[in-house]
Write an enzyme that holds these catalytic residues in place. Structure first.
Site, mmCIF file in Angstrom:
data_model
loop_
_atom_site.group_PDB
_atom_site.id
_atom_site.type_symbol
_atom_site.label_atom_id
_atom_site.label_comp_id
_atom_site.label_asym_id
_atom_site.label_seq_id
_atom_site.Cartn_x
_atom_site.Cartn_y
_atom_site.Cartn_z
ATOM 1 N N TRP A 85 0.837 -1.211 0.000
ATOM 2 C CA TRP A 85 0.000 0.000 0.000
ATOM 3 C C TRP A 85 0.866 1.252 0.000
ATOM 4 O O TRP A 85 0.526 2.256 -0.622
ATOM 5 C CB TRP A 85 -0.952 0.023 1.189
ATOM 6 C CG TRP A 85 -1.944 -1.098 1.172
ATOM 7 C CD1 TRP A 85 -2.124 -2.031 2.140
ATOM 8 C CD2 TRP A 85 -2.886 -1.412 0.138
ATOM 9 N NE1 TRP A 85 -3.113 -2.905 1.764
ATOM 10 C CE2 TRP A 85 -3.594 -2.548 0.553
ATOM 11 C CE3 TRP A 85 -3.182 -0.831 -1.102
ATOM 12 C CZ2 TRP A 85 -4.599 -3.127 -0.213
ATOM 13 C CZ3 TRP A 85 -4.175 -1.414 -1.872
ATOM 14 C CH2 TRP A 85 -4.877 -2.552 -1.423
ATOM 15 N N ASP A 126 -1.655 6.660 6.555
ATOM 16 C CA ASP A 126 -2.734 5.764 6.137
ATOM 17 C C ASP A 126 -2.971 4.805 7.296
ATOM 18 O O ASP A 126 -2.139 3.950 7.576
ATOM 19 C CB ASP A 126 -2.308 5.020 4.862
ATOM 20 C CG ASP A 126 -3.311 3.942 4.440
ATOM 21 O OD1 ASP A 126 -4.300 3.704 5.166
ATOM 22 O OD2 ASP A 126 -3.090 3.322 3.374
ATOM 23 N N LYS A 143 -12.146 -1.804 6.719
ATOM 24 C CA LYS A 143 -11.269 -2.661 7.517
ATOM 25 C C LYS A 143 -11.734 -2.645 8.980
ATOM 26 O O LYS A 143 -12.222 -3.626 9.477
ATOM 27 C CB LYS A 143 -9.818 -2.195 7.415
ATOM 28 C CG LYS A 143 -9.323 -1.989 5.984
ATOM 29 C CD LYS A 143 -8.887 -3.285 5.314
ATOM 30 C CE LYS A 143 -8.765 -3.198 3.817
ATOM 31 N NZ LYS A 143 -7.707 -2.349 3.305
HETATM 32 C C1 LIG Z 1 -7.257 -1.797 2.013
HETATM 33 C C2 LIG Z 1 -6.241 -0.759 2.134
HETATM 34 C C3 LIG Z 1 -6.149 0.294 1.221
HETATM 35 C C4 LIG Z 1 -6.963 0.360 -0.073
HETATM 36 O O1 LIG Z 1 -8.255 0.736 0.057
HETATM 37 P P1 LIG Z 1 -9.233 0.777 -1.215
HETATM 38 O O2 LIG Z 1 -10.478 1.354 -0.627
HETATM 39 O O3 LIG Z 1 -9.372 -0.632 -1.708
HETATM 40 O O4 LIG Z 1 -8.583 1.650 -2.243
HETATM 41 C C5 LIG Z 1 -5.216 1.270 1.452
HETATM 42 N N1 LIG Z 1 -4.402 1.224 2.522
HETATM 43 C C6 LIG Z 1 -4.446 0.221 3.419
HETATM 44 C C7 LIG Z 1 -3.507 0.216 4.587
HETATM 45 C C8 LIG Z 1 -5.369 -0.797 3.255
HETATM 46 O O5 LIG Z 1 -5.407 -1.802 4.136
#
Ligand SMILES: *Cc1c(COP(=O)(O)O)cnc(C)c1O
Length: 361
Positions: A104, A172, A196
């Protein structure tokens, strides 16, 4: 109980939600708070939705320990933030620093390169992303921002302590938001996709410190401009009302428990599972102990026979979605806030049953 048959869902995302939250969400689809309207039908400009927005913003600030210096936005997809962050804050002749701790982070760095320079300040790529790389003590002085992923969902590593940096810190936090006490004020911007640890797919929580807004370095169409989102006292477009409402239900659930109790439970669940992985000769964890994530536990079986036997026993015991990410392989068990300790105990029992079966081969 709202389902005939309840699976234990260890998926990394979209992830399991607490039974109470599912029940309340289902009820709101039927009839939202006795209004005679479904939550799917309410207008996004109006009293009912305004109240959802206001309470959700308030709870995010309260649970993250933020004051009036921060703005709370509900935007869309995680990858949209990969793009919006450099679009807003990385000038064409500037450099942003990224901690290359997994896929990511690497993908976000590639997005940044559309707008300016992106440098990996630290990386564990060569070591298969099996630990969270620490920042060097001396960083370039003129970074537009420093970007990190607090929890690497795919590789199961976590940044224990947010680093102190002079450039604005951008994080993030998609897979560990509100899973433990953190100093969120160390960040100038942090965000989390909801699917998540916070709700359902379709919405991303973005928190931005107001002093970042004057740093926006491009003229952008409003939907891609953080300042335009902040200025629109309501919303710029039709937002995913139901997804935001589901996050609000989760925020209430978290507040009722308290972050300290949630953290304690998360630490207990992860400790139980890592202990079993360290003990059980059929499995081995892939992550260095000091970087092990409390949220995503990544491991392998010692051989194909054990892998198949464990997979089959999980299926037979109603345990779903433990397959590792396609780029990491093996198994991944996600222990987000919603997962009760009893679910982890059931998984461990299946690991031990797999071990006994192998012994009798
Ligand atoms: C799942 C995830 C993403 C991506 O999210 P999307 O909504 O699928 O674009 C980005 N960063 C992390 C840490 C993730 O676990």
């Amino acid at each position: 109980m709202i389902r005939e048959k309840k699976m234990i869902n260890f998926n990394a995302g979209p992830a399991a939600l607490p039974e109470e939250v599912l029940q309340q969400a289902a009820e709101a689809v039927r009839d939202y708070n006795g209004t005679g309207l479904s939550i799917l039908e309410i207008p996004h400009r109006g009293r009912l939705f305004d109240a959802i927005m206001e309470e959700s913003r308030h709870l995010v600030k309260e649970l993250c320990g933020l004051n009036e210096d921060y703005e709370v936005l509900w935007l869309q997809g995680g990858r949209l933030q990969f793009a919006m962050i450099p679009m807003n804050f990385l000038p064409p002749d500037g450099t942003a620093g990224y901690v290359d701790s997994g896929q990511w982070a690497a993908e976000a760095m590639d997005y940044a390169r559309h707008y300016g320079k992106a440098a990996a300040l630290a990386s564990s790529r060569e070591q298969g992303y099996t630990f969270f790389p620490g920042l060097p003590s001396a960083l370039p002085g003129d970074l537009a921002y420093v970007y990190l992923v607090s929890n690497n969902t795919i590789y199961g590593t976590q940044c224990r302590e947010l680093p102190a940096v002079t450039a604005p810190l951008v994080a993030d936090m998609s897979s560990d938001i509100l899973s433990m006490r953190r100093d969120y004020t160390a960040c100038s911007l942090f965000y989390a996709v909801a699917q998540k640890n916070l709700g359902t797919a379709g919405v991303t929580l973005v928190v931005i410190r107001k002093d970042m807004l004057p740093r926006i370095c491009r003229t952008l169409p409003p939907m891609l401009d953080y300042a335009a989102h902040v200025r629109s006292s309501a919303v710029l477009n039709t937002p995913p009302v139901f997804a935001i409402y589901t996050s609000l239900l989760m925020l209430r659930w978290l507040k009722a428990r308290g972050i300290d109790a949630v953290e304690k439970e998360n630490r207990k669940k992860a400790a139980m599972l890592y202990e079993e992985l360290d003990r059980n000769p059929l499995f081995h964890p892939l992550v260095a102990p000091e970087s092990r994530s409390l949220m995503n536990v990544v491991f392998r079986a010692v051989n194909a026979d054990a892998e198949k036997s464990f997979t089959d026993l999980c299926a037979a015991n109603g345990i779903a979605n433990i397959k590792g990410h396609r780029s990491a392989g093996g198994f991944r068990v996600s222990l987000y806030n919603s997962i009760p300790a009893e679910a982890v105990q059931e998984l461990i029992a299946v690991m031990q049953e797999t071990e006994h079966k192998q012994d009798h081969h």
